[in-house]
Design a protein around this motif. Structure first.
Motif: not given
Length: 172
Positions: A112-132
């Motif tokens: 049984l595989a349950v997958t969630s698309d977190i592409t946008e979340k990862k993009h926003f995390e990268a932007q946040l890290l860049r801003a920090q």
């Protein structure tokens, strides 16, 4: 009738879930493909049933895929992030949760595989890290400027005193 009604309700819940829910056999051939999987990956259920996930979601010999299934065999479950492909060829980042489904005797029969698309979340995390990082660089630059100003200020004051003490051009 109650059992049939319950199964119908559960199937409807699977179809409205935003996560991709799939069931595959031990050779990784798709047995069930939810509506959430259709939304995330782009393939319709009838396009993928009976095909191996390695044909369209992963490249052959994907290290992430191999590692996930090694952990799955050892512990019966896996949770982690991996890169997968969509029908359009776009690479997405997903959080994948795999569970080994066993029969009554404890013998594995499917995955049984349950997958969630977190592409946008990862993009926003990268932007946040860049801003920090930029904020940290700004703070560091401000601190250095302040320290230099503390060193230069007495020198500038001493120059002003010397100019007042020696007004003629030759002395200056």
């Amino acid at each position: 009738k109650k059992a049939e009604s319950r199964i119908t309700e559960q199937a409807a819940l699977l179809d409205i879930a935003s996560d991709a829910i799939t069931v595959r056999d031990l050779d990784h051939r798709i047995l069930f493909w939810s509506k959430g999987a259709e939304r995330i990956y782009g393939w319709e259920s009838d396009e993928v049933i009976g095909k191996s996930v390695t044909e369209f979601l992963f490249g052959d010999g994907s290290p992430e895929f191999i590692e996930a299934h090694r952990v799955l065999k050892e512990s019966g479950h896996y949770k982690g992030e991996m890169q997968q492909a969509t029908k359009s060829g776009k690479s997405i980042t997903v959080e994948c949760r795999l569970t080994l489904v066993t029969d009554d005797d404890g013998i594995p029969k499917s995955i049984l595989a349950v997958t969630s698309d977190i592409t946008e979340k990862k993009h926003f995390e990268a932007q946040l890290l860049r801003a920090q990082r930029m904020e940290s660089i700004g703070t560091l630059a401000g601190g250095i400027a302040h320290d230099l100003n503390n060193v230069l200020q007495p020198i500038l004051m001493a120059l002003q005193i010397l100019r007042m003490k020696f007004p003629d051009e030759k002395s200056q």
